[in-house]
Design an enzyme around this catalytic site. Sequence first.
Site, PDB file in Angstrom:
ATOM      1  N   THR A  77      -7.948  -0.247  -0.556  1.00 30.19           N
ATOM      2  CA  THR A  77      -7.092   0.454   0.405  1.00 30.19           C
ATOM      3  C   THR A  77      -6.245  -0.578   1.130  1.00 30.19           C
ATOM      4  O   THR A  77      -6.642  -1.115   2.160  1.00 30.19           O
ATOM      5  CB  THR A  77      -7.947   1.290   1.381  1.00 30.19           C
ATOM      6  OG1 THR A  77      -8.662   2.278   0.639  1.00 30.19           O
ATOM      7  CG2 THR A  77      -7.073   1.989   2.409  1.00 30.19           C
ATOM      8  N   ARG A 136      -2.171   8.244   6.328  1.00 32.86           N
ATOM      9  CA  ARG A 136      -0.999   8.733   5.620  1.00 32.86           C
ATOM     10  C   ARG A 136      -1.305   8.959   4.143  1.00 32.86           C
ATOM     11  O   ARG A 136      -0.777   9.879   3.531  1.00 32.86           O
ATOM     12  CB  ARG A 136       0.191   7.782   5.798  1.00 32.86           C
ATOM     13  CG  ARG A 136       1.503   8.428   5.317  1.00 32.86           C
ATOM     14  CD  ARG A 136       2.732   7.684   5.797  1.00 32.86           C
ATOM     15  NE  ARG A 136       2.906   6.391   5.171  1.00 32.86           N
ATOM     16  CZ  ARG A 136       2.753   5.220   5.787  1.00 32.86           C
ATOM     17  NH1 ARG A 136       2.401   5.173   7.055  1.00 32.86           N
ATOM     18  NH2 ARG A 136       2.951   4.085   5.141  1.00 32.86           N
ATOM     19  N   TRP A 188      -0.485  12.170   1.928  1.00 31.94           N
ATOM     20  CA  TRP A 188       0.269  12.131   0.673  1.00 31.94           C
ATOM     21  C   TRP A 188      -0.459  12.931  -0.405  1.00 31.94           C
ATOM     22  O   TRP A 188       0.157  13.689  -1.153  1.00 31.94           O
ATOM     23  CB  TRP A 188       0.437  10.704   0.179  1.00 31.94           C
ATOM     24  CG  TRP A 188       1.359   9.757   0.888  1.00 31.94           C
ATOM     25  CD1 TRP A 188       1.141   8.420   1.054  1.00 31.94           C
ATOM     26  CD2 TRP A 188       2.658  10.002   1.457  1.00 31.94           C
ATOM     27  NE1 TRP A 188       2.202   7.825   1.703  1.00 31.94           N
ATOM     28  CE2 TRP A 188       3.152   8.767   1.952  1.00 31.94           C
ATOM     29  CE3 TRP A 188       3.442  11.147   1.590  1.00 31.94           C
ATOM     30  CZ2 TRP A 188       4.400   8.647   2.575  1.00 31.94           C
ATOM     31  CZ3 TRP A 188       4.683  11.026   2.216  1.00 31.94           C
ATOM     32  CH2 TRP A 188       5.155   9.802   2.695  1.00 31.94           C
ATOM     33  N   ASP A 195       0.352   7.316  -2.914  1.00 35.23           N
ATOM     34  CA  ASP A 195       1.699   7.751  -2.558  1.00 35.23           C
ATOM     35  C   ASP A 195       2.467   8.300  -3.765  1.00 35.23           C
ATOM     36  O   ASP A 195       3.370   9.126  -3.615  1.00 35.23           O
ATOM     37  CB  ASP A 195       2.514   6.589  -1.980  1.00 35.23           C
ATOM     38  CG  ASP A 195       1.771   5.711  -1.000  1.00 35.23           C
ATOM     39  OD1 ASP A 195       0.574   5.475  -1.215  1.00 35.23           O
ATOM     40  OD2 ASP A 195       2.391   5.218  -0.044  1.00 35.23           O
ATOM     41  N   ASP A 206       9.173   4.850  -6.606  1.00 35.33           N
ATOM     42  CA  ASP A 206       9.512   5.678  -5.447  1.00 35.33           C
ATOM     43  C   ASP A 206      10.769   6.512  -5.628  1.00 35.33           C
ATOM     44  O   ASP A 206      11.355   6.974  -4.648  1.00 35.33           O
ATOM     45  CB  ASP A 206       9.666   4.789  -4.216  1.00 35.33           C
ATOM     46  CG  ASP A 206       8.327   4.288  -3.697  1.00 35.33           C
ATOM     47  OD1 ASP A 206       7.413   5.117  -3.553  1.00 35.33           O
ATOM     48  OD2 ASP A 206       8.200   3.086  -3.443  1.00 35.33           O
TER      49      ASP A 206
END
Length: 410
Positions: free
Chosen positions: A249, A261, A265, A189, A131
């Site tokens: 998922t 979301r 992304w 993400d 991240d």
Amino acid sequence: MQTSYTIAMKYKNLRLPFLALFLTFISSAVLAQNTFKPKKDVLATIKKNFADADIQYKYMAKQFTDGRFPKTYHPDKDQFETSNSGWWCSGFYAGSLLKLYEATKDTALLTQANHNLKGLEKEQFNKTTHDLGFMMYCSFGNANRIEPKPAYKEIIINSAKSLSTRFNPNVGCILSWNSKPDDFLVIIDNMMNLELLFNATKLTGDSSFYKIAVAHANTTIKNHYRPDFSSYHVINYDPKTGAVKEKKTAQGFANESAWARGQSWGLYGFTVTYRETKDKKYLNQAKGIAHFLLSNPNLPADKIPYWDYNANNIPNALRDASAAAIMASALLELCRYVDKKDGQEYFNVGQTIIRNLSSPKYKADLNTNGGFILKHSVGHFPAGTEIDVPLTYADYYFIEAMQRYQEFAQ
């Protein structure tokens, strides 16, 4: 007429940094063809939103102590929640402050952002997380854009180096979640962290960052997406062979559902990847995702998605303001790269989302909501965490969407 893509193919043997600069110039000419007319009332709403956000973020600064980073606020408990600098959302607070400083010119916001950045610096060497794009580019990337400094540049480059250590060439992806040695978990993400790598190539001339980003995007197209352009959240690869072991998922309603979301992304990530590469396969991917979202029968008329497009209790399912804000920001960039018909649709939806997130239903009253701008986001529904609360990234991408909308008036 030659597009920036066809011109790029002529010059494909140029070194990447020069090519990137060249394409920036060419793409500016192309973008100028697609202009959309913002509404005066929406521009006025945005101006008020920024003024209110200035007050909110000063109020938020009083809610936590040095060395901590805003995470969320629980209205039922009147409880403000923070994290340490290693939490994946740690960069959004400074990023939001910096963007609000751009909008308001309030130097108090810049001072607060700079103060908060100091506690984040050490994460440039963090190799345990994927991240770093969220953490270090949403923060130091904006800081370096607004007030370029050698120290910021070095932090961005070091962060990209740290992120690159998680790339596995057998898989063709950056590792997301650490797990068992024979698992290699990649989440959608992670597309959002590629912008850090693209920027590092621009700053250094080292194409290895660029190549990792492109490889990750290619593998994601191949394995994360269903034929209808909806995305799984998690793909589990064999780290030795790159074979897909499992598709699931984790944060959505079910393995075959479309977690809201995550879809946003992907839309945002492939829009960025097209911007940085000018390769049309990424534009086509972004357009395909946009079509899935905007034609989805479960997308509400106000364009604020349910937390999962296949949640079992629609129309009573919770909405996710964060998914809406990310989608709006992505669409208000993507509209610049497509034909006029699609572009107008993307622009209109982005505009609608800004209108509706600005309503009392989603926008908090002053000096409430822990200082966050938006209410009603959903973090991890299956785990029962961050349910129907404000979230730092909802604010960040809402601010960015409003900035992008304003640019059409300039």
